[in-house]
Design a protein around this motif. Structure first.
Motif, PDB file in Angstrom:
ATOM      1  N   LEU A   1      11.308   2.288  -3.315  1.00  0.00           N
ATOM      2  CA  LEU A   1      12.663   2.366  -2.956  1.00  0.00           C
ATOM      3  C   LEU A   1      13.722   1.199  -3.568  1.00  0.00           C
ATOM      4  CD1 LEU A   1      11.923   2.642   1.062  1.00  0.00           C
ATOM      5  CD2 LEU A   1      12.534   4.479  -0.613  1.00  0.00           C
TER       6      LEU A   1
ATOM      7  N   HIS B   1       5.607   0.110  20.893  1.00  0.00           N
ATOM      8  CA  HIS B   1       4.666   0.985  20.898  1.00  0.00           C
ATOM      9  C   HIS B   1       3.087   0.568  20.824  1.00  0.00           C
ATOM     10  CE1 HIS B   1       7.530   4.142  19.876  1.00  0.00           C
ATOM     11  NE2 HIS B   1       7.930   3.399  18.591  1.00  0.00           N
TER      12      HIS B   1
ATOM     13  N   ARG C   1      20.752  -6.920   4.763  1.00  0.00           N
ATOM     14  CA  ARG C   1      20.663  -5.887   5.548  1.00  0.00           C
ATOM     15  C   ARG C   1      19.465  -5.075   5.711  1.00  0.00           C
ATOM     16  NH1 ARG C   1      22.114  -0.798   6.551  1.00  0.00           N
ATOM     17  NH2 ARG C   1      21.317  -0.110   4.472  1.00  0.00           N
TER      18      ARG C   1
ATOM     19  N   THR D   1      16.774  -4.598   8.571  1.00  0.00           N
ATOM     20  CA  THR D   1      16.355  -3.265   9.004  1.00  0.00           C
ATOM     21  C   THR D   1      14.697  -3.184   9.129  1.00  0.00           C
ATOM     22  OG1 THR D   1      18.128  -2.088   7.890  1.00  0.00           O
ATOM     23  CG2 THR D   1      16.181  -0.916   8.358  1.00  0.00           C
TER      24      THR D   1
ATOM     25  N   HIS E   1      11.378   7.330  13.850  1.00  0.00           N
ATOM     26  CA  HIS E   1      11.601   6.032  13.328  1.00  0.00           C
ATOM     27  C   HIS E   1      11.011   5.848  11.800  1.00  0.00           C
ATOM     28  CE1 HIS E   1      11.911   4.058  17.601  1.00  0.00           C
ATOM     29  NE2 HIS E   1      12.855   4.691  17.033  1.00  0.00           N
TER      30      HIS E   1
ATOM     31  N   ARG F   1       5.093   2.153  -0.829  1.00  0.00           N
ATOM     32  CA  ARG F   1       6.362   3.092  -0.452  1.00  0.00           C
ATOM     33  C   ARG F   1       7.679   2.052  -0.539  1.00  0.00           C
ATOM     34  NH1 ARG F   1       6.126   7.541   2.490  1.00  0.00           N
ATOM     35  NH2 ARG F   1       7.013   8.435   0.820  1.00  0.00           N
ATOM     36  N   LEU F   2       7.784   0.848  -0.133  1.00  0.00           N
ATOM     37  CA  LEU F   2       8.635   0.038  -0.065  1.00  0.00           C
ATOM     38  C   LEU F   2       9.089  -0.605  -1.387  1.00  0.00           C
ATOM     39  CD1 LEU F   2       7.961  -2.189   2.968  1.00  0.00           C
ATOM     40  CD2 LEU F   2       9.531  -0.267   2.926  1.00  0.00           C
TER      41      LEU F   2
ATOM     42  N   VAL G   1      13.980   7.563   9.937  1.00  0.00           N
ATOM     43  CA  VAL G   1      15.279   6.543  10.042  1.00  0.00           C
ATOM     44  C   VAL G   1      15.091   5.371   9.515  1.00  0.00           C
ATOM     45  CG1 VAL G   1      16.349   5.084  11.843  1.00  0.00           C
ATOM     46  CG2 VAL G   1      15.752   7.569  12.535  1.00  0.00           C
ATOM     47  N   LEU G   2      14.015   4.805   9.227  1.00  0.00           N
ATOM     48  CA  LEU G   2      13.620   3.299   8.688  1.00  0.00           C
ATOM     49  C   LEU G   2      14.123   3.662   6.971  1.00  0.00           C
ATOM     50  CD1 LEU G   2      12.614   0.412   8.316  1.00  0.00           C
ATOM     51  CD2 LEU G   2      10.232   1.649   7.794  1.00  0.00           C
ATOM     52  N   ILE G   3      13.328   4.448   6.441  1.00  0.00           N
ATOM     53  CA  ILE G   3      13.848   4.829   5.169  1.00  0.00           C
ATOM     54  C   ILE G   3      15.245   5.037   4.773  1.00  0.00           C
ATOM     55  CG2 ILE G   3      13.171   6.306   3.156  1.00  0.00           C
ATOM     56  CD1 ILE G   3      10.706   5.054   3.988  1.00  0.00           C
TER      57      ILE G   3
ATOM     58  N   VAL H   1      10.282  -2.751  16.455  1.00  0.00           N
ATOM     59  CA  VAL H   1      10.247  -1.535  17.297  1.00  0.00           C
ATOM     60  C   VAL H   1       8.734  -1.110  17.565  1.00  0.00           C
ATOM     61  CG1 VAL H   1      10.252   0.812  16.910  1.00  0.00           C
ATOM     62  CG2 VAL H   1      12.317  -0.641  16.872  1.00  0.00           C
TER      63      VAL H   1
ATOM     64  N   ARG I   1      17.645   4.252   6.492  1.00  0.00           N
ATOM     65  CA  ARG I   1      18.593   2.963   6.806  1.00  0.00           C
ATOM     66  C   ARG I   1      18.416   1.924   5.499  1.00  0.00           C
ATOM     67  NH1 ARG I   1      22.427   1.540   9.872  1.00  0.00           N
ATOM     68  NH2 ARG I   1      21.756  -0.322  10.808  1.00  0.00           N
TER      69      ARG I   1
ATOM     70  N   TRP J   1      13.785  -5.117  12.114  1.00  0.00           N
ATOM     71  CA  TRP J   1      13.797  -4.106  13.088  1.00  0.00           C
ATOM     72  C   TRP J   1      12.474  -3.338  13.239  1.00  0.00           C
ATOM     73  CZ3 TRP J   1      14.010   1.299  12.388  1.00  0.00           C
ATOM     74  CH2 TRP J   1      14.050   2.006  13.351  1.00  0.00           C
ATOM     75  N   ARG J   2      12.052  -2.987  12.258  1.00  0.00           N
ATOM     76  CA  ARG J   2      10.981  -2.106  12.135  1.00  0.00           C
ATOM     77  C   ARG J   2       9.759  -2.626  12.772  1.00  0.00           C
ATOM     78  NH1 ARG J   2       6.924  -2.591   7.587  1.00  0.00           N
ATOM     79  NH2 ARG J   2       5.047  -1.226   8.324  1.00  0.00           N
TER      80      ARG J   2
END
Lengths: 312, 270
Positions: free
Chosen positions: B112, B39, B24, B28, A97, B108-109, A100-102, B35, A104, B31-32
């Motif tokens: 990007l 867990h 978008r 995403t 995940h 990290r984000l 996949v996250l990165i 999710v 996406r 969603w993370r």
């Protein structure tokens, strides 16, 4: 178009009164590895943060992959991968995940993201742990996943900020092999490290930072030749011969280093041909030599000399 | 390439990501966050079982003493418990943000090519999903225990919208706490030491008139009280306009103060 993938000129950055970087310039050609050496607080991470647009720079200018970090941050971010000092992966997600996250976020479709993630997990030997939560991973696995995360978008330039700090020797070796593979594929790498062995093995050229300034730059061999000191190590057959041997060496213009009562001594020399002069001096003193060796300088010597000079 | 090149003063706000793409990315990231719950089932417990427990405990332990009957008390308390739970659930925004900051995920984000607002928007979107889930859950449990909607479906929708608008505003408080706190534990500490009294010193559990005068003054202007009154009006019946306007004024005020502070704090932290 230039083939410099990183071109920083006179970059400065201050945090309050503390000058983290003071006029640093750095050039990294395409497809090479540059090692950034320096002790804690030398400014390595700050430089990485400026070049990856995580922080804005105060003065100077820099381009990464041909784009200005100040005016063209988005383009820069589209072409780089960053692996931070601490594995910056989401520990509450599975390895799969995370990748996949990165993918996406970089605009891949669900299918593409899943494919790329599986490919990288395979490459980094994490396929078996793909569906496990990352907080169950070992330190080495987290680092590998972190590096994989920075490669999801096929970056042109990869920044590795102390990628092997805290890893065991086997994991470290594995990571080095991955970096070498990357470079073979044409990726450009900027690597910060405290381990000279790591820089020696991976880096095509090395830049040494101290107190926010570049104190030396060149290939490992150049740095060793310029700054390092060759030494001749001698072990005499008998300790009793030491005083006379020392006297003869001093007459010949050397400055031997010797602990009293020991048979061994170390003599700093400038050139390889000084070896003959050392042998002659010892012969004059009638000192019998049990062992004699010429030591090339190591990167450690270079580093210690430089950082010592900078601190003095 | 664009013909006209803007010269932004701050690289952090270089507007290169279109709003659709940014949206978008936010989804995403939302969603993370959602999710993660799969867990960490305990988190689900936090914003599902805990509020149910509150409903059960207060209704059956205190309900009879406060309202004379448990049924009557449920009608009084459930809208307030929904509001109180909303305030607590909002803290997940700051908690998650702080975890990202301390674990390096935020860096990290930032490296990007994302819209700069996407990480925050993703967190808040995920939070609104949790909020909606909690409201549905509490209303469901309430219905099982005998809570009857006295007003229309429009009232129900109105309550949910009002609640989410306030949650959105209150998220900024959570963001600021998340940015200023050294570690996630401090965020949780704030939730307990600051939010607990604020939510309790309201008319969520007992009518304001039963409290001492000096406390009533605070209770009456507490946004939790205003929101609870509005929620009661919308779900059960009663005055709506006054408390709803009061709640919205609070939401506007909180946003005006805490949004700039949060952005300032975030810039300073990274």
């Amino acid at each position: 178009m230039t083939d410099l993938m990183i071109d920083a000129a006179d970059v400065s950055k201050a945090f309050g009164d503390v000058k983290a970087l003071d006029g640093v310039s750095l050039q990294v050609p395409k497809g090479t590895v540059t090692g950034l050496l320096g002790h804690n607080g030398a400014g390595k991470t700050t430089l990485v943060n400026l070049l990856t647009t995580v922080l804005p720079l105060d003065a100077g200018g820099a381009t990464v992959a041909g784009h200005d970090v100040t005016t063209d941050g988005h383009e820069v971010r589209s072409r780089i991968g960053l692996t931070g000092q601490f594995a910056s992966v989401d520990e509450q997600l599975t390895g799969l995940h995370n990748l996949v996250l990165i993918a996406r976020l970089l605009g891949a479709s669900r299918r593409q993201a899943a494919d790329r993630a599986s490919e990288l997990l395979e490459l980094f030997d994490l396929a078996a742990a793909a569906d496990r939560k990352v907080d169950t991973y070992s330190g080495g696995m987290k680092r590998r996943l972190d590096l994989a995360a920075s490669l999801v978008g096929h970056p042109d330039v990869v920044f590795l900020d102390e990628p092997t700090t805290g890893l065991d020797p086997t994991s470290r070796l594995g990571l080095w092999e991955i970096v070498e593979k990357l470079v073979d594929d044409g990726t450009t790498v900027l690597l910060t490290t405290q381990y000279l062995e790591e820089a020696d093995r991976l880096a095509d050229s090395i830049t040494v930072l101290s107190n926010g300034q570049v104190v030396a730059a060149g290939t490992a061999a150049e740095l060793k030749a310029d700054i390092g000191q060759r030494t001749v190590a001698i072990t005499l057959a008998e300790a009793a011969a030491a005083p006379e041997a020392l006297a003869a060496l001093r007459r010949a213009g050397f400055s031997p280093i010797h602990d009293e009562g020991r048979r061994a001594m170390t003599i700093p020399v400038d050139a390889a041909n000084a070896l003959a002069a050392v042998v002659r001096a010892l012969d004059d003193a009638n000192a019998e030599v049990a062992e004699l060796a010429l030591h090339e300088p190591t990167l450690d010597d270079v580093y210690l000399t430089l950082t010592h000079q900078a601190a003095a | 390439m664009t013909a006209v090149t803007a010269t932004p003063s701050d690289p952090a706000v270089t507007p290169r990501v279109g709003p659709i793409e940014g949206l978008r990315q936010s989804l995403t990231l939302a969603w993370r966050t959602l999710v993660q719950i799969r867990h960490n089932p305990w988190e689900l417990g936090d914003f599902s079982f805990q509020p149910i427990m509150f409903v059960l405990l207060f209704t059956y332990v205190f309900g009879g003493a406060i309202s004379g009957s448990t049924g009557e008390y449920l009608t009084f308390a459930l809208p307030g418990i929904i509001v109180m739970n909303m305030v607590f659930v909002t803290m997940y925004v700051g908690l998650g943000l702080n975890t990202d900051l301390t674990k390096g995920v935020f860096d990290r984000l930032r490296s990007l090519p994302l819209a700069r607002w996407a990480p925050l928007a993703g967190r808040i979107t995920a939070d609104l999903v949790k909020q909606a889930w909690s409201v549905a859950l509490l209303l469901g449990v309430g219905a099982l225990l005998g809570f009857r909607l006295g007003a229309s479906v429009v009232g129900l929708i109105g309550m949910v919208v009002l609640l989410l608008v306030f949650a959105l505003a209150f998220s900024w408080v959570s963001v600021l706490v998340g940015v200023l706190a050294k570690d996630p534990e401090q965020v949780q500490l704030f939730g307990f030491t600051a939010l607990f009294p604020v939510t309790f010193v309201s008319n969520v559990f007992v009518p304001t008139q039963t409290m001492p005068g000096w406390l009533q003054a605070f209770v009456e202007i507490n946004p939790v009280t205003l929101l609870s009154d509005a929620a009661r009006g919308l779900l059960v019946g009663g005055p709506v306009a006054g408390p709803a306007i009061g709640s919205l004024l609070w939401a506007a005020g909180i946003t005006a103060v805490f949004a700039p502070l949060s952005v300032w704090g975030l810039k300073r932290r990274v």
